[in-house]
Design an enzyme around this catalytic site. Structure first.
Site, PDB file in Angstrom:
ATOM      1  CG  ASP A   1      51.740 -15.848  -1.927  1.00 23.06           C
ATOM      2  OD1 ASP A   1      52.955 -15.595  -1.884  1.00 23.06           O
ATOM      3  OD2 ASP A   1      50.872 -15.136  -1.373  1.00 23.06           O
TER       4      ASP A   1
ATOM      5  CG  ASN B   1      53.962 -11.897   9.867  1.00 25.42           C
ATOM      6  OD1 ASN B   1      53.911 -12.812  10.677  1.00 25.42           O
ATOM      7  ND2 ASN B   1      54.565 -12.002   8.696  1.00 25.42           N
TER       8      ASN B   1
ATOM      9  CG  HIS C   1      57.061 -11.084  12.810  1.00 25.03           C
ATOM     10  ND1 HIS C   1      57.080 -11.147  11.441  1.00 25.03           N
ATOM     11  CD2 HIS C   1      57.208  -9.772  13.127  1.00 25.03           C
ATOM     12  CE1 HIS C   1      57.239  -9.935  10.931  1.00 25.03           C
ATOM     13  NE2 HIS C   1      57.315  -9.079  11.949  1.00 25.03           N
TER      14      HIS C   1
ATOM     15  CD  GLU D   1      54.209 -14.053   1.818  1.00 28.19           C
ATOM     16  OE1 GLU D   1      53.699 -13.037   1.296  1.00 28.19           O
ATOM     17  OE2 GLU D   1      55.303 -14.043   2.427  1.00 28.19           O
TER      18      GLU D   1
END
Length: 386
Positions: A244, A252, A257, A296
């Site tokens: 992760d 972001n 983004h 993610e």
């Protein structure tokens, strides 16, 4: 079983051999009327001559069979040897008709024409017409040879002339019809291949993450289940890691983004490059073993790898990702990730294995991020590896 061994394991060669055997069957079909013609005295030869013709057909067909079965025919443009087989069949039929009386010649003429039907398996209209010209010219030559010294106004000659006219009409008609069906068959085969490729592409797209290009969760779950079944069957082991990206939401929120997407894509490339260099994954397909688990989060399968080896592998990947900033349109970005690793236990379900790896990953997050952690019930400590 012996017949199966006689045919090739190659699908194309097997199909060619089956068609060749169908052609051989056409010879045997006309053995019955040939026997009747001999029995009734409608031939210039006896049973010995009939069986000599049949034996010749068998020998010639055996030669074609061996040429196709051995792969020798593949050096020719027509690997099926379809046109040569039809020419040989026409020649044998022509010889047979020469020794037939008018009462039986009409039946043998049916064999002469029937050979054209095998051209549907691959001949073009132009090839059909060439064979038609050859068939008609050969039969006309036979008539010249047989009636050259006789009056040509006799009923027998007129009957043979009628046969010749009918032969011209039938062979030309079969040429266009056969060519049409051959072209249609080829078109259907091409469409079938195109559909097969399209379905393969759709399947590939359905198992790929649109953004990063790596495999998605659907594919990873199938790969994980296959690996679990294999390990259970042979008594082997493997490990699973969930990775992760740390503080991904900040990328972001701060940079937008687009930058987040660039980091996701760059992360996949970095992990795959590093994984290919690791001995533990050198024998495996990294493309199949790594993918986007969701958001993610990413999943990495490590076949034939116990926990200790998996931890070393993930630590090397973590160090590589941390050491070199990611190039983005907003400039270099420092990226780290946290990972949880779990080793498969005999009899364990895929869901439970993932749950343990996921819990280890969250434990690594709680302990400060940028670290690799093992599932606690695997007996390994949680924390950053040195």
């Amino acid at each position: 079983m012996r017949f199966e061994r006689l045919l090739s394991n190659d699908r194309i060669t097997r199909l060619r051999l089956l068609r060749q055997l169908m052609g051989l069957g056409s010879y045997l079909m006309f053995l019955a009327p040939g026997l009747l013609a001999v029995h009734w005295g409608w031939t210039a030869f006896g049973y010995g001559g009939l069986f000599a013709l049949v034996a010749t057909a068998l020998v010639v067909n055996a030669g074609f069979f061996i040429a196709i079965r051995s792969g020798y025919s593949q050096r020719f443009r027509d690997a099926t040897l379809l046109a040569p087989q039809i020419v040989v069949a026409l020649a044998l039929a022509l010889v047979t008709m020469h020794y037939m009386r008018p009462e039986a010649r009409g039946v043998m003429l049916m064999l002469y024409v029937a050979m054209f039907f095998f051209g549907i398996f691959g001949l073009t209209t132009r090839q059909f017409l060439r064979l038609a010209v050859l068939a008609v010219a050969s039969y006309a030559g036979l008539l010249v040879y047989e009636f050259g010294g006789y009056a040509q106004h006799t009923p027998m000659f007129r009957l043979e002339l009628l046969h010749l006219v009918a032969l011209v009409m039938i062979t030309v008609w079969l040429s266009f019809i056969g060519g049409y069906f051959a072209a249609l068959r080829q078109k259907l085969a091409d469409r079938k291949d195109a559909l097969k490729d399209a379905l393969a592409q759709v399947k590939e797209l359905s198992e790929r993450d649109e953004l990063t290009g790596v495999h998605n969760r659907r594919h990873l779950m199938r790969a994980l289940e296959r690996e679990r079944q294999r390990a259970s069957r042979v008594g082997a082991t493997f490990s699973v890691a969930i990775l992760d990206i740390d503080r991904f939401k900040q990328f972001n929120d701060v940079h937008g983004h687009q930058i987040g997407d660039e980091i996701l894509s760059g992360f996949c490339v970095r992990v795959q490059q590093c994984a290919r260099e690791l001995d533990v994954l050198a024998r495996e397909d990294v493309e199949e073993a790594f993918g986007r688990y969701g958001g993610e989060e990413f999943l990495l399968l490590l076949p034939h790898t116990p926990l200790a080896g998996a931890l070393r592998c993930l630590e090397r990947i973590r160090t590589d990702v941390e050491a070199t900033p990611f190039h983005t349109s907003a400039g270099p970005m420092q990226v780290t990730f946290s990972a949880g690793v779990a080793e498969f236990r005999p009899g364990e379900s895929s869901a439970n294995l993932l749950a343990r790896a996921d819990a280890a990953m969250y434990g690594a997050k709680r302990d400060g991020r940028n670290r690799v952690a093992a599932a606690r019930d695997d007996g390994a400590r949680v924390g950053q590896l040195e």
